[in-house]
Motif scaffolding. Sequence first.
Motif, PDB file in Angstrom:
ATOM      1  N   GLY A 242       0.847  -1.197   0.000  1.00  0.00           N
ATOM      2  CA  GLY A 242       0.000   0.000   0.000  1.00  0.00           C
ATOM      3  C   GLY A 242       0.873   1.234   0.000  1.00  0.00           C
ATOM      4  O   GLY A 242       1.895   1.276   0.687  1.00  0.00           O
ATOM      5  N   LEU A 243       0.493   2.229  -0.799  1.00  0.00           N
ATOM      6  CA  LEU A 243       1.242   3.487  -0.850  1.00  0.00           C
ATOM      7  C   LEU A 243       0.305   4.615  -0.450  1.00  0.00           C
ATOM      8  O   LEU A 243      -0.746   4.809  -1.081  1.00  0.00           O
ATOM      9  CB  LEU A 243       1.761   3.725  -2.274  1.00  0.00           C
ATOM     10  CG  LEU A 243       2.391   5.093  -2.535  1.00  0.00           C
ATOM     11  CD1 LEU A 243       3.714   5.255  -1.796  1.00  0.00           C
ATOM     12  CD2 LEU A 243       2.592   5.315  -4.038  1.00  0.00           C
ATOM     13  N   ILE A 244       0.660   5.343   0.603  1.00  0.00           N
ATOM     14  CA  ILE A 244      -0.123   6.531   0.986  1.00  0.00           C
ATOM     15  C   ILE A 244       0.560   7.734   0.372  1.00  0.00           C
ATOM     16  O   ILE A 244       1.751   7.959   0.625  1.00  0.00           O
ATOM     17  CB  ILE A 244      -0.160   6.776   2.511  1.00  0.00           C
ATOM     18  CG1 ILE A 244      -0.445   5.502   3.276  1.00  0.00           C
ATOM     19  CG2 ILE A 244      -1.184   7.837   2.851  1.00  0.00           C
ATOM     20  CD1 ILE A 244      -0.504   5.717   4.794  1.00  0.00           C
ATOM     21  N   GLY A 245      -0.183   8.507  -0.388  1.00  0.00           N
ATOM     22  CA  GLY A 245       0.386   9.740  -0.904  1.00  0.00           C
ATOM     23  C   GLY A 245       0.529   9.720  -2.414  1.00  0.00           C
ATOM     24  O   GLY A 245       1.099   8.787  -2.989  1.00  0.00           O
ATOM     25  N   THR A 246      -0.004  10.768  -3.031  1.00  0.00           N
ATOM     26  CA  THR A 246       0.066  10.898  -4.484  1.00  0.00           C
ATOM     27  C   THR A 246       0.552  12.292  -4.853  1.00  0.00           C
ATOM     28  O   THR A 246       0.038  12.941  -5.758  1.00  0.00           O
ATOM     29  CB  THR A 246      -1.312  10.608  -5.121  1.00  0.00           C
ATOM     30  OG1 THR A 246      -2.286  11.437  -4.477  1.00  0.00           O
ATOM     31  CG2 THR A 246      -1.710   9.157  -4.987  1.00  0.00           C
ATOM     32  N   GLY A 247       1.546  12.778  -4.077  1.00  0.00           N
ATOM     33  CA  GLY A 247       2.197  14.047  -4.410  1.00  0.00           C
ATOM     34  C   GLY A 247       3.343  13.785  -5.385  1.00  0.00           C
ATOM     35  O   GLY A 247       3.418  12.720  -6.018  1.00  0.00           O
ATOM     36  N   ALA A 248       4.276  14.735  -5.467  1.00  0.00           N
ATOM     37  CA  ALA A 248       5.384  14.625  -6.429  1.00  0.00           C
ATOM     38  C   ALA A 248       6.178  13.340  -6.213  1.00  0.00           C
ATOM     39  O   ALA A 248       6.689  12.742  -7.158  1.00  0.00           O
ATOM     40  CB  ALA A 248       6.299  15.844  -6.303  1.00  0.00           C
ATOM     41  N   THR A 249       6.270  12.886  -4.953  1.00  0.00           N
ATOM     42  CA  THR A 249       6.985  11.641  -4.666  1.00  0.00           C
ATOM     43  C   THR A 249       6.144  10.423  -5.044  1.00  0.00           C
ATOM     44  O   THR A 249       6.587   9.564  -5.809  1.00  0.00           O
ATOM     45  CB  THR A 249       7.310  11.548  -3.153  1.00  0.00           C
ATOM     46  OG1 THR A 249       8.167  12.617  -2.797  1.00  0.00           O
ATOM     47  CG2 THR A 249       7.952  10.222  -2.802  1.00  0.00           C
ATOM     48  N   GLY A 250       4.935  10.350  -4.471  1.00  0.00           N
ATOM     49  CA  GLY A 250       4.090   9.164  -4.655  1.00  0.00           C
ATOM     50  C   GLY A 250       3.906   8.818  -6.123  1.00  0.00           C
ATOM     51  O   GLY A 250       4.034   7.649  -6.522  1.00  0.00           O
ATOM     52  N   ILE A 251       3.655   9.843  -6.939  1.00  0.00           N
ATOM     53  CA  ILE A 251       3.366   9.542  -8.351  1.00  0.00           C
ATOM     54  C   ILE A 251       4.595   8.948  -9.059  1.00  0.00           C
ATOM     55  O   ILE A 251       4.446   8.242 -10.047  1.00  0.00           O
ATOM     56  CB  ILE A 251       2.858  10.786  -9.109  1.00  0.00           C
ATOM     57  CG1 ILE A 251       3.921  11.875  -9.168  1.00  0.00           C
ATOM     58  CG2 ILE A 251       1.560  11.320  -8.522  1.00  0.00           C
ATOM     59  CD1 ILE A 251       4.056  12.457 -10.541  1.00  0.00           C
ATOM     60  N   GLN A 252       5.789   9.221  -8.527  1.00  0.00           N
ATOM     61  CA  GLN A 252       6.979   8.682  -9.193  1.00  0.00           C
ATOM     62  C   GLN A 252       7.217   7.211  -8.845  1.00  0.00           C
ATOM     63  O   GLN A 252       7.858   6.497  -9.601  1.00  0.00           O
ATOM     64  CB  GLN A 252       8.222   9.511  -8.825  1.00  0.00           C
ATOM     65  CG  GLN A 252       8.194  10.920  -9.414  1.00  0.00           C
ATOM     66  CD  GLN A 252       9.441  11.734  -9.083  1.00  0.00           C
ATOM     67  OE1 GLN A 252      10.192  11.413  -8.169  1.00  0.00           O
ATOM     68  NE2 GLN A 252       9.661  12.807  -9.823  1.00  0.00           N
ATOM     69  N   CYS A 253       6.728   6.771  -7.670  1.00  0.00           N
ATOM     70  CA  CYS A 253       7.038   5.363  -7.333  1.00  0.00           C
ATOM     71  C   CYS A 253       5.946   4.376  -7.701  1.00  0.00           C
ATOM     72  O   CYS A 253       6.146   3.177  -7.525  1.00  0.00           O
ATOM     73  CB  CYS A 253       7.488   5.159  -5.888  1.00  0.00           C
ATOM     74  SG  CYS A 253       6.910   6.163  -4.621  1.00  0.00           S
ATOM     75  N   VAL A 254       4.831   4.837  -8.235  1.00  0.00           N
ATOM     76  CA  VAL A 254       3.756   3.882  -8.523  1.00  0.00           C
ATOM     77  C   VAL A 254       4.148   2.904  -9.631  1.00  0.00           C
ATOM     78  O   VAL A 254       3.952   1.690  -9.502  1.00  0.00           O
ATOM     79  CB  VAL A 254       2.451   4.629  -8.870  1.00  0.00           C
ATOM     80  CG1 VAL A 254       1.410   3.668  -9.438  1.00  0.00           C
ATOM     81  CG2 VAL A 254       1.892   5.303  -7.614  1.00  0.00           C
ATOM     82  N   GLU A 255       4.722   3.399 -10.705  1.00  0.00           N
ATOM     83  CA  GLU A 255       5.025   2.496 -11.825  1.00  0.00           C
ATOM     84  C   GLU A 255       6.025   1.398 -11.432  1.00  0.00           C
ATOM     85  O   GLU A 255       5.774   0.215 -11.679  1.00  0.00           O
ATOM     86  CB  GLU A 255       5.540   3.301 -13.018  1.00  0.00           C
ATOM     87  CG  GLU A 255       5.646   2.439 -14.256  1.00  0.00           C
ATOM     88  CD  GLU A 255       6.878   2.723 -15.086  1.00  0.00           C
ATOM     89  OE1 GLU A 255       6.955   2.185 -16.183  1.00  0.00           O
ATOM     90  OE2 GLU A 255       7.769   3.445 -14.632  1.00  0.00           O
ATOM     91  N   PRO A 256       7.159   1.748 -10.772  1.00  0.00           N
ATOM     92  CA  PRO A 256       8.061   0.662 -10.368  1.00  0.00           C
ATOM     93  C   PRO A 256       7.408  -0.326  -9.405  1.00  0.00           C
ATOM     94  O   PRO A 256       7.674  -1.531  -9.475  1.00  0.00           O
ATOM     95  CB  PRO A 256       9.224   1.387  -9.673  1.00  0.00           C
ATOM     96  CG  PRO A 256       9.131   2.815 -10.085  1.00  0.00           C
ATOM     97  CD  PRO A 256       7.727   3.081 -10.497  1.00  0.00           C
ATOM     98  N   LEU A 257       6.523   0.170  -8.536  1.00  0.00           N
ATOM     99  CA  LEU A 257       5.822  -0.746  -7.633  1.00  0.00           C
ATOM    100  C   LEU A 257       4.894  -1.653  -8.428  1.00  0.00           C
ATOM    101  O   LEU A 257       4.815  -2.861  -8.193  1.00  0.00           O
ATOM    102  CB  LEU A 257       5.016   0.035  -6.585  1.00  0.00           C
ATOM    103  CG  LEU A 257       5.806   0.642  -5.419  1.00  0.00           C
ATOM    104  CD1 LEU A 257       4.898   1.525  -4.562  1.00  0.00           C
ATOM    105  CD2 LEU A 257       6.446  -0.458  -4.563  1.00  0.00           C
ATOM    106  N   ALA A 258       4.195  -1.060  -9.400  1.00  0.00           N
ATOM    107  CA  ALA A 258       3.248  -1.837 -10.208  1.00  0.00           C
ATOM    108  C   ALA A 258       3.970  -2.940 -10.975  1.00  0.00           C
ATOM    109  O   ALA A 258       3.447  -4.039 -11.152  1.00  0.00           O
ATOM    110  CB  ALA A 258       2.516  -0.907 -11.183  1.00  0.00           C
ATOM    111  N   GLU A 259       5.189  -2.660 -11.402  1.00  0.00           N
ATOM    112  CA  GLU A 259       5.954  -3.657 -12.166  1.00  0.00           C
ATOM    113  C   GLU A 259       6.380  -4.831 -11.299  1.00  0.00           C
ATOM    114  O   GLU A 259       6.585  -5.925 -11.791  1.00  0.00           O
ATOM    115  CB  GLU A 259       7.213  -3.006 -12.760  1.00  0.00           C
ATOM    116  CG  GLU A 259       6.915  -2.286 -14.055  1.00  0.00           C
ATOM    117  CD  GLU A 259       8.146  -1.611 -14.629  1.00  0.00           C
ATOM    118  OE1 GLU A 259       9.260  -1.835 -14.114  1.00  0.00           O
ATOM    119  OE2 GLU A 259       7.958  -0.847 -15.583  1.00  0.00           O
ATOM    120  N   ALA A 260       6.507  -4.573  -9.985  1.00  0.00           N
ATOM    121  CA  ALA A 260       7.150  -5.585  -9.147  1.00  0.00           C
ATOM    122  C   ALA A 260       6.213  -6.303  -8.178  1.00  0.00           C
ATOM    123  O   ALA A 260       6.413  -7.484  -7.886  1.00  0.00           O
ATOM    124  CB  ALA A 260       8.270  -4.922  -8.346  1.00  0.00           C
TER     125      ALA A 260
END
Length: 605
Positions: A242-260
Amino acid sequence: MGDGATDFDPAAVRAKYLAERDKRLVPGRADIRDLTSDEYFASFREDPFTPYAERDPVVDDVDVVIVGGGIAGVVAGAHLRKNGIERIRVVDQAGGIGGTWYWNRYPGVMCDVESYSYLPMLEELGYIPTRRYAFGEEIRLHLQAVAERFDLVTDALFHTGVAGATWDEDAGRWRVRTDRGDELTCRYYVLAVGLLNLLKLPAIEGMETFGGRSFHTARWDYGYTGGGPGQPLTELGDKVVGLIGTGATGIQCVEPLAEAAKHVYVFQRTPSAIGVRGNRPTDPAFVEGLEPGWQRARMDNFQAIMMGRRVDEDLVDDGWTHDYASVHHPPRWKGMTTEEYLRSSEENDYGIMEAHRRRVEELVDDPATAEILKPFYRYLCKRPCFHDEYLPAFNNDNVTLVSCPGGFDKVTEKGPVIDGQQYELDCLIYGTGFEPEITPVFRRAGHDIIGRDGIKLADKWADGTISLFGMMSRGFPNMFIMPAPGQQSVVTVNYTQLALLGAEFIGRTVGILDREGVRAFDVSAAAEEQWTQDIVDGFVDGSALMSACTPSRINNEGHPESFNPRNGNFGRGFGDYFKYRDLLEGWLEKGDCGGLELDVPAEAP
Ligand code: NDP
């Protein structure tokens, strides 16, 4: 991205924006667990990247102690070296150089300000970034290279926090104590402690009961996730994250998380506006065309556009210079009334936000998910984001967007509960940001700074900043503070440019003081009163507009009325970078240290 608004109905738009705001204006939304004192979550601040090495305490007398080895500290050190300063000690809690780029190594981390303007001192180092927008690791390694070039690493004290700094009148020196027993004395004390250095964890009921792994994005646990910056997260294949946060940081880590990961839940309180990124490798033809002085010219071109000035060419040509600049400084035609201007600004803003909303529809297959991802507020209500892979990541079967405009009900041993629904997770990642950059420097510094007559900076500035140029304050001799938002200097989207200006100012000032044989300088009472008054006089009360915004750091989480005019900027609004620079450069060229009281020892007979 704006393409004009054909269906602009001001009343309907305002009503929709206010309704979305109200969903988020819930009591307690800004409550945090204070990691500077919180016992349970204190471990969230620990360094996962560099092993802690025991060492003996250092006792040393140097010319300058710089607190902070991030961009600000590194460029300050570089400019002090350029002005002949020999003994410099950088002190940092991190295990190495880099500041925000040391700590923020989450997958996908990059700087969304163009690399050719953001990475400092490219010409001095003869380095050209490999991509238009640099990933964090390239920035960190570049800062390390700058620090090495100016010999700032050998004497640096890493994994070391300053515990207190006191001006010693008799010695004409600062006495600096650290949490590792070091006793440093220095002629000059430079605070370059960072803007976003205090991690923010929301206060959510039950969060300490969570039974899985959890960490903040600024301390990414690659030991748990596997991989490393720029590498696949090899250990997440059987994990629900689970990822809390969709600011400048959160939006950058979603794709690598989705891949893995086996599955990713993205918990979104407020959607960000996600503009086009358009990253690409550096074109060799671009590099061949660069003339000496190109980097400052490029930074100035970007800065000028962001300030609404006319330029012949938009060199950076991206979402900042298109959308941000256009909303920040909407065009005003000759003869326009204020009413017409406000209406056309609102329409321009609406057009840009509509384009962002349409982009969501184009990139996200599921209409219900797309609807939740659409930002309904004016563009400058939140820090804009830019990314090309974030929105399409929601088309993966293993990614679920969870809307939580009012926040979480609670967290249990299994994971978050939102609107009564339990989400079961193996890992909960807090992409919940940092205390805002306007947090006073004495809090960001994390130690008492005690000047003449035992006065603490925290007490002197308790009701707001009092300074000369936002960088010096009476009663704190031989001390410089790197310029920062909310501190009587100016705000810049490209922070590097402001850091360089502050660094050059400090370096050249120390050079002048040394040439004149000055033992100690202090700011005169008249000079800092005048500077502070100028800041207060230039303060623009934006609370009427900002209170209609969705709550965010930018409007003080829904309380823009509580901004203190003394913490404003030089020039109106965000300040005028060029006027500020001209003033500082003029002051340095004059060379008489106007506004400073100088203690110059009489020459020995
Ligand atoms: P932000 O403060 O921008 O975002 C924090 C996120 O956490 C928001 O989405 C926020 O929701 C959410 N959040 C906080 N508390 C809760 C809660 N209780 N429940 C649910 N959600 C919650 O932090 P970031 O780390 O994303 O960015 C901080 C700053 O760092 C940026 O503004 C930027 O200055 C800098 N940065 C710059 C980058 C660059 O490329 N130059 C990249 C990354 C960061 P809500 O929006 O509702 O508050």
